[in-house]
Scaffold this motif. Structure first.
Motif, PDB file in Angstrom:
ATOM      1  N   PHE A 274       0.842  -1.185   0.000  1.00 20.58           N
ATOM      2  CA  PHE A 274       0.000   0.000   0.000  1.00 20.58           C
ATOM      3  C   PHE A 274       0.886   1.246   0.000  1.00 20.58           C
ATOM      4  CE2 PHE A 274      -2.210  -3.353   2.421  1.00 20.58           C
ATOM      5  CZ  PHE A 274      -3.284  -3.548   1.569  1.00 20.58           C
ATOM      6  N   ASP A 275       0.317   2.358  -0.468  1.00 25.51           N
ATOM      7  CA  ASP A 275       1.084   3.598  -0.526  1.00 25.51           C
ATOM      8  C   ASP A 275       0.350   4.664   0.285  1.00 25.51           C
ATOM      9  OD1 ASP A 275       2.732   5.789  -1.348  1.00 25.51           O
ATOM     10  OD2 ASP A 275       3.199   4.757  -3.205  1.00 25.51           O
ATOM     11  N   GLY A 276      -0.067   5.768  -0.347  1.00 26.96           N
ATOM     12  CA  GLY A 276      -0.713   6.836   0.386  1.00 26.96           C
ATOM     13  C   GLY A 276      -2.184   6.572   0.633  1.00 26.96           C
ATOM     14  N   MET A 277      -2.795   7.419   1.483  1.00 21.93           N
ATOM     15  CA  MET A 277      -4.222   7.240   1.775  1.00 21.93           C
ATOM     16  C   MET A 277      -4.804   8.507   2.365  1.00 21.93           C
ATOM     17  SD  MET A 277      -4.098   4.839   5.142  1.00 21.93           S
ATOM     18  CE  MET A 277      -2.821   5.052   6.375  1.00 21.93           C
ATOM     19  N   LYS A 278      -6.135   8.596   2.295  1.00 20.94           N
ATOM     20  CA  LYS A 278      -6.900   9.658   2.927  1.00 20.94           C
ATOM     21  C   LYS A 278      -8.133   9.040   3.567  1.00 20.94           C
ATOM     22  CE  LYS A 278      -4.253  13.124   1.709  1.00 20.94           C
ATOM     23  NZ  LYS A 278      -3.144  12.283   1.223  1.00 20.94           N
ATOM     24  N   VAL A 279      -8.777   9.802   4.454  1.00 17.02           N
ATOM     25  CA  VAL A 279      -9.963   9.340   5.163  1.00 17.02           C
ATOM     26  C   VAL A 279     -11.096  10.308   4.875  1.00 17.02           C
ATOM     27  CG1 VAL A 279     -10.906   8.718   7.421  1.00 17.02           C
ATOM     28  CG2 VAL A 279      -8.459   8.398   6.966  1.00 17.02           C
ATOM     29  N   ASP A 280     -12.300   9.789   4.629  1.00 14.17           N
ATOM     30  CA  ASP A 280     -13.432  10.686   4.421  1.00 14.17           C
ATOM     31  C   ASP A 280     -14.093  11.033   5.753  1.00 14.17           C
ATOM     32  OD1 ASP A 280     -15.305   8.658   5.070  1.00 14.17           O
ATOM     33  OD2 ASP A 280     -15.522   8.044   2.981  1.00 14.17           O
ATOM     34  N   ARG A 281     -15.082  11.899   5.711  1.00 17.68           N
ATOM     35  CA  ARG A 281     -15.694  12.390   6.946  1.00 17.68           C
ATOM     36  C   ARG A 281     -16.436  11.315   7.706  1.00 17.68           C
ATOM     37  NH1 ARG A 281     -18.270  18.113   4.711  1.00 17.68           N
ATOM     38  NH2 ARG A 281     -16.308  18.968   3.886  1.00 17.68           N
ATOM     39  N   CYS A 315      -3.640  10.110  -2.897  1.00 19.43           N
ATOM     40  CA  CYS A 315      -4.895  10.758  -3.251  1.00 19.43           C
ATOM     41  C   CYS A 315      -5.187  11.858  -2.249  1.00 19.43           C
ATOM     42  CB  CYS A 315      -6.037   9.739  -3.301  1.00 19.43           C
ATOM     43  SG  CYS A 315      -6.268   8.801  -1.769  1.00 19.43           S
ATOM     44  N   ALA A 316      -6.122  12.744  -2.593  1.00 23.88           N
ATOM     45  CA  ALA A 316      -6.483  13.849  -1.706  1.00 23.88           C
ATOM     46  C   ALA A 316      -7.852  14.381  -2.085  1.00 23.88           C
ATOM     47  CB  ALA A 316      -5.447  14.971  -1.788  1.00 23.88           C
ATOM     48  N   TRP A 317      -8.611  14.826  -1.085  1.00 19.14           N
ATOM     49  CA  TRP A 317      -9.911  15.427  -1.327  1.00 19.14           C
ATOM     50  C   TRP A 317      -9.746  16.867  -1.776  1.00 19.14           C
ATOM     51  CZ3 TRP A 317     -13.466  11.899  -1.533  1.00 19.14           C
ATOM     52  CH2 TRP A 317     -13.341  10.735  -0.760  1.00 19.14           C
ATOM     53  N   GLY A 318     -10.614  17.307  -2.704  1.00 20.41           N
ATOM     54  CA  GLY A 318     -10.527  18.671  -3.193  1.00 20.41           C
ATOM     55  C   GLY A 318     -11.876  19.239  -3.557  1.00 20.41           C
ATOM     56  N   ASP A 319     -11.875  20.447  -4.119  1.00 21.18           N
ATOM     57  CA  ASP A 319     -13.091  21.179  -4.467  1.00 21.18           C
ATOM     58  C   ASP A 319     -13.934  21.351  -3.195  1.00 21.18           C
ATOM     59  OD1 ASP A 319     -12.183  21.246  -7.104  1.00 21.18           O
ATOM     60  OD2 ASP A 319     -13.177  19.358  -7.584  1.00 21.18           O
ATOM     61  N   ASP A 320     -15.179  20.892  -3.200  1.00 28.62           N
ATOM     62  CA  ASP A 320     -16.015  21.023  -2.005  1.00 28.62           C
ATOM     63  C   ASP A 320     -15.839  19.830  -1.067  1.00 28.62           C
ATOM     64  OD1 ASP A 320     -17.250  19.001  -3.412  1.00 28.62           O
ATOM     65  OD2 ASP A 320     -19.263  19.848  -3.284  1.00 28.62           O
ATOM     66  N   GLY A 321     -14.836  19.010  -1.315  1.00 28.15           N
ATOM     67  CA  GLY A 321     -14.581  17.826  -0.500  1.00 28.15           C
ATOM     68  C   GLY A 321     -15.076  16.547  -1.121  1.00 28.15           C
ATOM     69  N   SER A 322     -15.822  16.631  -2.220  1.00 31.76           N
ATOM     70  CA  SER A 322     -16.379  15.427  -2.842  1.00 31.76           C
ATOM     71  C   SER A 322     -15.683  15.060  -4.155  1.00 31.76           C
ATOM     72  CB  SER A 322     -17.880  15.602  -3.087  1.00 31.76           C
ATOM     73  OG  SER A 322     -18.124  16.677  -3.963  1.00 31.76           O
ATOM     74  N   ARG A 336     -15.316  11.984  -9.137  1.00 32.64           N
ATOM     75  CA  ARG A 336     -16.345  12.640  -8.338  1.00 32.64           C
ATOM     76  C   ARG A 336     -17.002  11.603  -7.438  1.00 32.64           C
ATOM     77  NH1 ARG A 336     -15.227  18.044  -9.524  1.00 32.64           N
ATOM     78  NH2 ARG A 336     -15.376  18.418 -11.785  1.00 32.64           N
ATOM     79  N   THR A 337     -17.272  11.960  -6.186  1.00 34.88           N
ATOM     80  CA  THR A 337     -17.819  11.004  -5.221  1.00 34.88           C
ATOM     81  C   THR A 337     -19.017  11.595  -4.478  1.00 34.88           C
ATOM     82  OG1 THR A 337     -16.446  11.723  -3.357  1.00 34.88           O
ATOM     83  CG2 THR A 337     -15.471  10.104  -4.867  1.00 34.88           C
ATOM     84  N   PHE A 338     -19.773  10.711  -3.857  1.00 34.74           N
ATOM     85  CA  PHE A 338     -20.766  11.129  -2.871  1.00 34.74           C
ATOM     86  C   PHE A 338     -20.092  11.375  -1.523  1.00 34.74           C
ATOM     87  CE2 PHE A 338     -23.966   8.417  -5.381  1.00 34.74           C
ATOM     88  CZ  PHE A 338     -24.431   9.521  -6.079  1.00 34.74           C
ATOM     89  N   ALA A 339     -19.015  10.633  -1.270  1.00 35.36           N
ATOM     90  CA  ALA A 339     -18.260  10.805  -0.024  1.00 35.36           C
ATOM     91  C   ALA A 339     -17.634  12.192  -0.008  1.00 35.36           C
ATOM     92  CB  ALA A 339     -17.165   9.737   0.056  1.00 35.36           C
ATOM     93  N   LYS A 340     -17.370  12.679   1.202  1.00 35.50           N
ATOM     94  CA  LYS A 340     -16.695  13.959   1.346  1.00 35.50           C
ATOM     95  C   LYS A 340     -15.505  13.819   2.268  1.00 35.50           C
ATOM     96  CE  LYS A 340     -19.836  17.638   0.106  1.00 35.50           C
ATOM     97  NZ  LYS A 340     -20.253  19.017   0.449  1.00 35.50           N
ATOM     98  N   GLY A 341     -14.411  14.466   1.874  1.00 35.68           N
ATOM     99  CA  GLY A 341     -13.224  14.487   2.710  1.00 35.68           C
ATOM    100  C   GLY A 341     -13.359  15.534   3.797  1.00 35.68           C
ATOM    101  N   TRP A 342     -12.361  15.571   4.645  1.00 33.66           N
ATOM    102  CA  TRP A 342     -12.427  16.521   5.763  1.00 33.66           C
ATOM    103  C   TRP A 342     -11.113  17.248   5.904  1.00 33.66           C
ATOM    104  CZ3 TRP A 342      -9.210  15.632  10.105  1.00 33.66           C
ATOM    105  CH2 TRP A 342      -8.507  14.427  10.069  1.00 33.66           C
TER     106      TRP A 342
END
Length: 342
Positions: A274-281, A315-322, A336-342
């Motif tokens: 595994f490499d990088g990662m992010k977590v959603d809200r 990876c990274a969340w951007g724009d409005d988080g989705s 584009r996702t339904f999930a949102k980052g924080w």
């Protein structure tokens, strides 16, 4: 430099320099593999993986700068941080990004993981200069070193970093940026650690401590939305694992537990680390691996795989988080996702 190429929907893009910024409608790549019905609540059924730009050597460490609405990401071999906006495409942002020496260093001398701290500064893991730095994005002023050693021994090649809201930082230090990797004679540390930089006091960078010392190749790092859990992804293909560690009040970590590993990868027909990662809200993990991004629940269930088809770094969340921006081999992608980052 990797001279591979891959077929995109309606396009054939080769790994050449300079980078090619695409324009809308963007070419697409890969597919979404749905493992669990819960993924439908996180990624639309008609979602596509857009290729925003190509022709890089090895993209890494994307981060969205919210107050200025642009993306930054590293090209580690080119020792450059690039900037992307919808309007302007890709432009060089900072060079050198991770190695300021006069002579050649290694195949991967530049910056790797990037993040933004509570002060709005760009925090960078720098391979060649073997340090973690902070650089203001507004108001002028250059970089300052947050940490370059532990107990007098220089780091090997800081790889990825996450900023805590209390002003501390956690980062990983595998050997990938050194000229001869783990066999490099300039190596000073005994193993490959996960470190913490304590909050600054009166403008002075905080003390460095080691919080995890028993991983063979610590790589990606992230915090849970409540900042009570530290996640670390290991890139060792012989022991791929995503670990979860409870954070203690003093900034140290408790006993770690394996969240997802080799058995889960085998079940999906995938291999590698595994490499990088992010977590959603909601607490789901978006972990790069298996030539794409794995979507894991907070309890470690694999919900799906954003299968790009080439080695995928971060990876990274951007724009409005989705919007999930993805650095994958020579590509900069997004979905584009339904999930949102924080």
């Amino acid at each position: 430099m990797k001279l591979n190429s891959i077929i995109l929907t309606g396009w054939l893009l080769a790994a050449i320099n300079p980078a090619i910024a695409q324009t809308a409608p963007y070419p697409t790549i890969g597919q979404i593999v749905r493992v669990d019905p819960r993924l439908d609540k996180l990624i639309p059924t008609d979602a596509k993986i857009d290729v925003l730009a190509s022709g890089f050597m090895w993209t890494e460490g994307p981060i969205w700068v919210k107050d200025q609405a642009f993306l930054l990401f590293s090209d580690v071999p080119q020792n450059t941080i690039f900037k992307w906006t919808e309007k302007e495409g890709v432009t060089p942002f900072l060079k050198p990004s991770g190695y300021t020496g006069l002579g050649p260093y290694s195949e991967e001398p530049g910056s790797n993981g990037l993040t933004i701290d509570r002060q709005g500064r760009l925090i960078a893991c720098e391979h060649g200069d073997r340090r973690v730095t902070a650089m203001p994005l507004t108001g002028g002023g250059g970089k300052r070193t947050l940490a370059d050693n532990f107990n007098g021994k220089r780091f090997s090649s800081p790889n990825d970093v996450v900023a805590h809201s209390n002003g501390s930082y956690y980062f990983t230090d595998p050997p990938y940026g050194m000229p001869k990797k783990e066999k490099d004679p300039a190596r000073e540390t005994e193993g490959w650690g996960v470190y913490r930089i304590a909050p600054e006091r009166a403008g002075v960078p905080g003390m460095v401590s080691i919080v995890v010392s028993d991983l063979t190749r610590p790589n990606g790092i992230a915090l849970s939305p409540d900042e009570k859990t530290l996640y670390v992804a290991q890139s060792d293909p012989l022991n791929p694992v995503v670990m979860a560690y409870p954070l203690q009040a003093d900034g140290s970590v408790g006993k770690g537990r394996s969240l997802f590993g080799a058995a889960g990868m085998k079940k999906l027909g995938l291999d590698g680390g595994f490499d990088g990662m992010k977590v959603d809200r909601a607490g789901n993990l978006w972990v790069t691996g298996g030539n794409g991004v794995l979507v894991l629940s907070e309890t470690g269930d694999c919900l799906g795989h954003i299968k790009i088809g080439v080695a995928t770094a971060n990876c990274a969340w951007g724009d409005d988080g989705s919007t999930l921006y993805i650095t994958s081999d020579m590509y900069l992608c997004r979905i584009r996702t339904f999930a949102k980052g924080w």
